[in-house]
Scaffold this motif. Structure first.
Motif, PDB file in Angstrom:
ATOM      1  N   SER A   1       7.552   5.024   5.399  1.00  0.00           N
ATOM      2  CA  SER A   1       7.149   6.370   4.986  1.00  0.00           C
ATOM      3  C   SER A   1       8.241   7.389   5.282  1.00  0.00           C
ATOM      4  O   SER A   1       8.530   8.263   4.478  1.00  0.00           O
ATOM      5  CB  SER A   1       5.859   6.779   5.705  1.00  0.00           C
ATOM      6  N   LEU A   2       8.835   7.280   6.487  1.00  0.00           N
ATOM      7  CA  LEU A   2       9.863   8.223   6.962  1.00  0.00           C
ATOM      8  C   LEU A   2       9.352   9.664   6.959  1.00  0.00           C
ATOM      9  O   LEU A   2      10.112  10.599   6.777  1.00  0.00           O
ATOM     10  CB  LEU A   2      11.149   8.107   6.131  1.00  0.00           C
ATOM     11  N   GLY A   3       8.053   9.813   7.139  1.00  0.00           N
ATOM     12  CA  GLY A   3       7.444  11.138   7.165  1.00  0.00           C
ATOM     13  C   GLY A   3       5.979  11.042   6.799  1.00  0.00           C
ATOM     14  O   GLY A   3       5.587  10.225   5.960  1.00  0.00           O
ATOM     15  N   ALA A   4       5.160  11.901   7.403  1.00  0.00           N
ATOM     16  CA  ALA A   4       3.714  11.825   7.213  1.00  0.00           C
ATOM     17  C   ALA A   4       3.276  12.158   5.797  1.00  0.00           C
ATOM     18  O   ALA A   4       2.183  11.785   5.372  1.00  0.00           O
ATOM     19  CB  ALA A   4       3.016  12.769   8.207  1.00  0.00           C
ATOM     20  N   GLU A   5       4.127  12.878   5.025  1.00  0.00           N
ATOM     21  CA  GLU A   5       3.737  13.336   3.692  1.00  0.00           C
ATOM     22  C   GLU A   5       4.211  12.412   2.570  1.00  0.00           C
ATOM     23  O   GLU A   5       4.109  12.758   1.390  1.00  0.00           O
ATOM     24  CB  GLU A   5       4.291  14.749   3.453  1.00  0.00           C
ATOM     25  N   ALA A   6       4.741  11.258   2.890  1.00  0.00           N
ATOM     26  CA  ALA A   6       5.285  10.345   1.878  1.00  0.00           C
ATOM     27  C   ALA A   6       4.238  10.009   0.815  1.00  0.00           C
ATOM     28  O   ALA A   6       3.058   9.848   1.112  1.00  0.00           O
ATOM     29  CB  ALA A   6       5.776   9.061   2.530  1.00  0.00           C
ATOM     30  N   THR A   7       4.690   9.907  -0.438  1.00  0.00           N
ATOM     31  CA  THR A   7       3.803   9.592  -1.554  1.00  0.00           C
ATOM     32  C   THR A   7       4.143   8.237  -2.165  1.00  0.00           C
ATOM     33  O   THR A   7       5.227   7.687  -1.942  1.00  0.00           O
ATOM     34  CB  THR A   7       3.903  10.660  -2.656  1.00  0.00           C
ATOM     35  N   VAL A   8       3.224   7.731  -2.967  1.00  0.00           N
ATOM     36  CA  VAL A   8       3.430   6.449  -3.646  1.00  0.00           C
ATOM     37  C   VAL A   8       4.593   6.555  -4.631  1.00  0.00           C
ATOM     38  O   VAL A   8       5.412   5.635  -4.741  1.00  0.00           O
ATOM     39  CB  VAL A   8       2.136   6.008  -4.353  1.00  0.00           C
ATOM     40  N   GLY A   9       4.696   7.676  -5.349  1.00  0.00           N
ATOM     41  CA  GLY A   9       5.800   7.848  -6.281  1.00  0.00           C
ATOM     42  C   GLY A   9       7.142   7.825  -5.580  1.00  0.00           C
ATOM     43  O   GLY A   9       8.102   7.202  -6.050  1.00  0.00           O
ATOM     44  N   GLY A  10       7.218   8.491  -4.429  1.00  0.00           N
ATOM     45  CA  GLY A  10       8.458   8.475  -3.659  1.00  0.00           C
ATOM     46  C   GLY A  10       8.782   7.102  -3.125  1.00  0.00           C
ATOM     47  O   GLY A  10       9.952   6.713  -3.046  1.00  0.00           O
ATOM     48  N   MET A  11       7.746   6.347  -2.759  1.00  0.00           N
ATOM     49  CA  MET A  11       7.944   4.978  -2.304  1.00  0.00           C
ATOM     50  C   MET A  11       8.640   4.151  -3.371  1.00  0.00           C
ATOM     51  O   MET A  11       9.610   3.422  -3.104  1.00  0.00           O
ATOM     52  CB  MET A  11       6.593   4.348  -1.965  1.00  0.00           C
ATOM     53  N   VAL A  12       8.146   4.246  -4.630  1.00  0.00           N
ATOM     54  CA  VAL A  12       8.745   3.482  -5.725  1.00  0.00           C
ATOM     55  C   VAL A  12      10.131   4.027  -6.062  1.00  0.00           C
ATOM     56  O   VAL A  12      11.086   3.259  -6.251  1.00  0.00           O
ATOM     57  CB  VAL A  12       7.840   3.513  -6.967  1.00  0.00           C
TER      58      VAL A  12
END
Length: 354
Positions: free
Chosen positions: A93-104
């Motif tokens: 995640s590298l942060g509590a606000e990480a999103t699925v789109g950012g993951m991909v």
């Protein structure tokens, strides 16, 4: 904790893209912005995906989940955890606000990567708003795309340069029945030699890291196979929090003030002679380096063994990602021109030429 939201904001996102195309305005796509320090700075109007969120469909029996891009990554993990399933590539995640789109878009994978596959390997299909102002579906939940190239998987690791991801279908797997983490005292050279040897044997290893003093192993599978491997390999039991701390860069190693580099290397590469401190991950295929050595020195050494190096210190060098060979750069340019002809999506985030 508030209930997960389920909102389809794709029409609003499409309108923002079409307005940007009309006015030739660059867009800086972001979700939780947890990976903002990776890549080159990208100028443009912020396009925030977080309003477009929620799980579209999830059938645990089919091992497939479809999620909107703005969905918080922790909500995806919670949904899978509730049915005893997981995303095996362990994206950080590298942060509590990480999103699925950012993951991909970032395409980063965790300690299980060499044994399970990367984020790209678990992407079955996507919905994408292209640089021609169209909202298209690529791939599917059970079958591969047949459009000449698999665009869904190309989006993994593209850092938003090819289009605006709105939805992704992911393959998931059941969590292992048994998990045991171990620590063995040995130096890094011996650890790499042992890992190369064990890699040829049917051992249930799912993570392997060396911190400079100890080799850390994770064993996963049936209770019998894990117990047998423990008896054979030895070592002291280790708390499993080590792997999440490694994945989220919370270990003391990452707190050192020197610039951070990620070195991606061929399997079974031996010790690397470089200034600074190293942390071995992926059984040696990934090394984290804390060093004030020059980019030229680091990349020359890594390229000599067939690998590449990425700089994680924002603003340190103009090309944080390994520069592309001319042929590869030409392919990247052609793909960018096909999907984003006006160049509005995250211009320059990966490379200045894109």
């Amino acid at each position: 904790m508030s209930e997960p939201q389920n909102v389809d904001a794709s029409a609003s996102l499409l309108e923002q893209v079409n307005q940007a195309l009309l006015h030739r305005t660059p867009l800086r796509i972001q979700g939780g912005n947890s990976k903002a320090g990776l890549g080159r700075p990208s100028e443009g109007q912020v396009l925030d995906t977080r309003a477009h969120r929620g799980i579209v469909s999830y059938d645990p029996t089919e091992l497939v989940i479809t999620v909107r891009a703005g969905t918080p990554l922790h909500e995806l993990h919670a949904a899978l955890e509730s049915t005893g399933q997981m995303l095996p590539c362990e994206p950080p995640s590298l942060g509590a606000e990480a999103t699925v789109g950012g993951m991909v878009a970032a395409g980063l994978s965790g300690p299980r990567r060499p044994w399970s596959g990367s984020v790209r390997d678990f992407v079955l299909g996507t919905r994408v708003i292209t640089g021609t102002g169209k909202h298209l579906r690529f791939g599917g939940e059970v079958m591969k795309n047949v459009a000449g190239y698999d665009l869904s998987r190309l989006l993994a690791g593209s850092f938003g340069c090819l289009g605006l991801l709105t939805e992704v279908s992911l393959k998931v797997l059941p969590k292992p029945r048994q998990c045991l983490s171990l620590a063995l005292e040995m130096d890094s050279a011996r650890a790499l030699a042992r890992l190369a040897e064990w890699g040829q044997q049917p051992l249930p290893i799912s993570a392997a890291s060396h911190d400079g003093q100890r080799l850390h192993l994770r064993l996963e599978g049936g209770a019998g196979s894990v117990a047998a491997a423990h008896e054979r390999l030895g070592g002291e039991p280790l708390t499993s929090v080590y792997w999440s701390d490694l994945n989220e860069q919370r270990l003391a190693f990452f707190a050192q003030a020197l610039p951070l580099w990620r070195l991606s290397l061929p399997t079974n590469t031996g010790p690397l002679d470089l200034p600074g401190a190293q942390l071995i991950d992926w059984a040696g295929a990934q090394r984290w380096l804390k060093s004030d050595a020059s980019a030229e020195q680091i990349r020359a050494r890594v390229q000599a063994v067939g690998g590449h190096a990425t700089c994680y210190r924002p603003g340190l060098i103009d090309s944080p990602f390994q520069p592309l060979a001319p042929t590869l750069l030409r392919y990247h340019r052609q793909l960018k021109a096909q999907l984003d002809p006006q160049g509005i999506f995250n211009p320059g985030r990966l490379y200045a030429e894109l």
